[in-house]
Design a protein around this motif. Sequence first.
Motif, PDB file in Angstrom:
ATOM      1  N   GLU A 477       0.861  -1.193   0.000  1.00 14.19           N
ATOM      2  CA  GLU A 477       0.000   0.000   0.000  1.00 14.19           C
ATOM      3  C   GLU A 477       0.893   1.237   0.000  1.00 14.19           C
ATOM      4  O   GLU A 477       1.848   1.330   0.766  1.00 14.19           O
ATOM      5  CB  GLU A 477      -0.914   0.025   1.219  1.00 14.19           C
ATOM      6  CG  GLU A 477      -1.836   1.252   1.260  1.00 14.19           C
ATOM      7  CD  GLU A 477      -2.789   1.259   2.449  1.00 14.19           C
ATOM      8  OE1 GLU A 477      -3.652   2.174   2.505  1.00 14.19           O
ATOM      9  OE2 GLU A 477      -2.661   0.376   3.334  1.00 14.19           O
ATOM     10  N   TRP A 478       0.577   2.183  -0.890  1.00 17.99           N
ATOM     11  CA  TRP A 478       1.246   3.487  -0.938  1.00 17.99           C
ATOM     12  C   TRP A 478       0.272   4.521  -0.392  1.00 17.99           C
ATOM     13  O   TRP A 478      -0.816   4.721  -0.923  1.00 17.99           O
ATOM     14  CB  TRP A 478       1.666   3.815  -2.360  1.00 17.99           C
ATOM     15  CG  TRP A 478       1.992   5.271  -2.608  1.00 17.99           C
ATOM     16  CD1 TRP A 478       1.364   6.100  -3.482  1.00 17.99           C
ATOM     17  CD2 TRP A 478       3.023   6.050  -1.987  1.00 17.99           C
ATOM     18  NE1 TRP A 478       1.945   7.342  -3.453  1.00 17.99           N
ATOM     19  CE2 TRP A 478       2.965   7.344  -2.542  1.00 17.99           C
ATOM     20  CE3 TRP A 478       3.983   5.769  -1.014  1.00 17.99           C
ATOM     21  CZ2 TRP A 478       3.834   8.357  -2.153  1.00 17.99           C
ATOM     22  CZ3 TRP A 478       4.855   6.795  -0.620  1.00 17.99           C
ATOM     23  CH2 TRP A 478       4.773   8.061  -1.196  1.00 17.99           C
ATOM     24  N   SER A 480      -0.002   8.305   0.215  1.00 22.98           N
ATOM     25  CA  SER A 480       0.515   9.650   0.008  1.00 22.98           C
ATOM     26  C   SER A 480      -0.253  10.625   0.886  1.00 22.98           C
ATOM     27  O   SER A 480      -1.431  10.410   1.198  1.00 22.98           O
ATOM     28  CB  SER A 480       0.365  10.045  -1.466  1.00 22.98           C
ATOM     29  OG  SER A 480       0.597  11.423  -1.635  1.00 22.98           O
ATOM     30  N   PHE A 542       4.909   3.930   2.873  1.00 25.21           N
ATOM     31  CA  PHE A 542       4.812   2.751   2.003  1.00 25.21           C
ATOM     32  C   PHE A 542       5.140   1.512   2.820  1.00 25.21           C
ATOM     33  O   PHE A 542       6.051   1.525   3.658  1.00 25.21           O
ATOM     34  CB  PHE A 542       5.790   2.852   0.833  1.00 25.21           C
ATOM     35  CG  PHE A 542       5.828   1.604  -0.025  1.00 25.21           C
ATOM     36  CD1 PHE A 542       4.895   1.415  -1.041  1.00 25.21           C
ATOM     37  CD2 PHE A 542       6.781   0.617   0.188  1.00 25.21           C
ATOM     38  CE1 PHE A 542       4.909   0.265  -1.819  1.00 25.21           C
ATOM     39  CE2 PHE A 542       6.808  -0.532  -0.590  1.00 25.21           C
ATOM     40  CZ  PHE A 542       5.864  -0.708  -1.591  1.00 25.21           C
ATOM     41  N   SER A 553       8.558  -1.480   5.859  1.00 27.45           N
ATOM     42  CA  SER A 553       7.853  -0.191   5.849  1.00 27.45           C
ATOM     43  C   SER A 553       8.846   0.956   5.732  1.00 27.45           C
ATOM     44  O   SER A 553      10.013   0.833   6.108  1.00 27.45           O
ATOM     45  CB  SER A 553       7.006  -0.029   7.120  1.00 27.45           C
ATOM     46  OG  SER A 553       7.834   0.173   8.255  1.00 27.45           O
TER      47      SER A 553
END
Length: 611
Positions: A477-478, A480, A542, A553
């Motif tokens: 999973e990104w 932002s 991330f 991570s």
Amino acid sequence: MSPPRILLCGDVLGRLNQLFKRVQSVNKSAGPFDALFCVGQFFPDSAEQLEEFMGYVEGGGGGHSQIPLPTYFIGDYGVAAPKVLSTASRNSANLGFKMDGFKICDNLFWLRGSGKFTLHGLSVVYLSGRQSSNGQQFGTYSQDDVDALRALAEEPGVVDLFLTNEWPSGVTNRASVSDIPAGLLDSTGSDSSVSELVAEIKPRYHIAGTKGVFYAREPYSSVDAVHVTRFFGLAMVGNKDKQKFIHAISPTPASTMSAAEISMKPPNTTLSPYTLVVEQTALKEVTKRSTDSVSDSQYWRYDVSQKRHKSGAGEGNKLCFKFIYSGSCPRGEKCNFQHDSDAREQYSGGVCIDFLIKGKCERGPDCNFKHDLQNEGESHSRTRRRSESDSGNRSKVCWFCLSSPNVESHLIISVGEFYYCALPKGPLVQDHVLVIPIEHAPSTLTLSQQSNSELVKFQNSLKLYYKNRGKEAVLFEWISKRSSHANIQVVPVPSSRAAAVRDICNMAAEKLGFKFVAMKFNNSSDGREWLRKQFDRNYSFFYVELTEGTILSHSVEENENFPAQFGREVLAGLLNMPERADWRNCALGKDEETKMAEEFKKQFEELDPNQ
């Protein structure tokens, strides 16, 4: 370590002998330089220079045909461009997702389309070709190229160099017009799309060609940017007016600078020249009357003088693009454009912004937004509901909200109480899946513990589904700071390659200059609880969950150069399919997508936790 030394050059026009003679001279007196970036037309204007040009491309690096330093170009048009570039595209060494340049010959690289890469620590973004609607294979950029750069603009970190062929509209400072060469202020060789991109990307240096003159603008400061931007327009190689066509810079990479260093502003810094230009360009047709049969009730798109406005609106009849898009405008009462609440309300309801401001949308049926207006009753009820649920309005224009008209419902394979599963657009591999929260939230790590239990069930079911097929699941999973709706990507990799995922992730991290925090867990629930504690809302984040239960991570610093597609690019490399790192290369037709989703649902049915 000293900062990299970079040479910049304008339109080459195939005059490589003259270019590299000058480069060698500069390199000898002020070098050595690390790279040369060429903007504007790179290929010859006529067949007369073709022999000289091809001597470098086909000369094998011998004699005068040797290119003295790594040279990158974006002006992929001119005589012989289709032939040379087609040959390069078919070269096995150039297959895949190569944002850092297609190799033409030794030390010569073609930056194709649009992209972002790192060179000697510098973050480089480029837009190849020129604006055109004729669909040529080479020499023009597409809307997809522009959209890709808009997405890159959302990534954290500061862009050091932005390369374009055409100048941005409005970059010249009219306050010093007497110092600008004649003809520079006309629109020839200027591109409004470039203006919009520069305003969004906010690079430290912007370099362009095509105007045939040298122009170094005063530094300017953009809204929401701590650093300044410097623009250089470069002349053609061998021009008769002796205009400067080579310029040297030695910028320290933004990723290595302190906050104090990067925020320094020279005394001659001006405001951004694009504050009004972008709005004027986007709204250039706003005062026109449609020649088509448009009903009077829709004329408000063009003339809003009789409509109600938010306080602080300007006196003209043009709409403020910034206000429609975001609901606010940094210029406030000083803005010269109208802050129209009706237009903003229509946009919030999912109406296409081009349709609103121009009365038409060039994307036509390919556009995923509405091309009709909501009536007053709908608008009023929606205004009332906004105070009750702002997230409900956001879902009208979100790609992932189930209530959105933009959701690709044919890709959905399972729906739970808190999460749903869907196949992605442009999957990396077969059975690539997205796990998406039903709530409009920017991260899965901020959702309730109850929803977390359902997520773990989804993850475990997918892991078992892949294991039954000789594969292992890799999840990432990104998150932002600018994310709107979260999604976890679940990619199956062959069991024989699964053990290598950790190594290749660490190698990629080392190349980018950071190290992952690693922790191993016996189950996904414990791992996610640890991630919740690691996650800081003030930073982008991330993480990737590996097959043996290890989680890697990384908390991303503000100025750090971290690619949003890191997870996909790493796995594409591991699976020896770098050409699939860009989802656009993997896009399928709707019928094929529907067939894939139905087949997956059928095979996943026994393990689906919602069955």
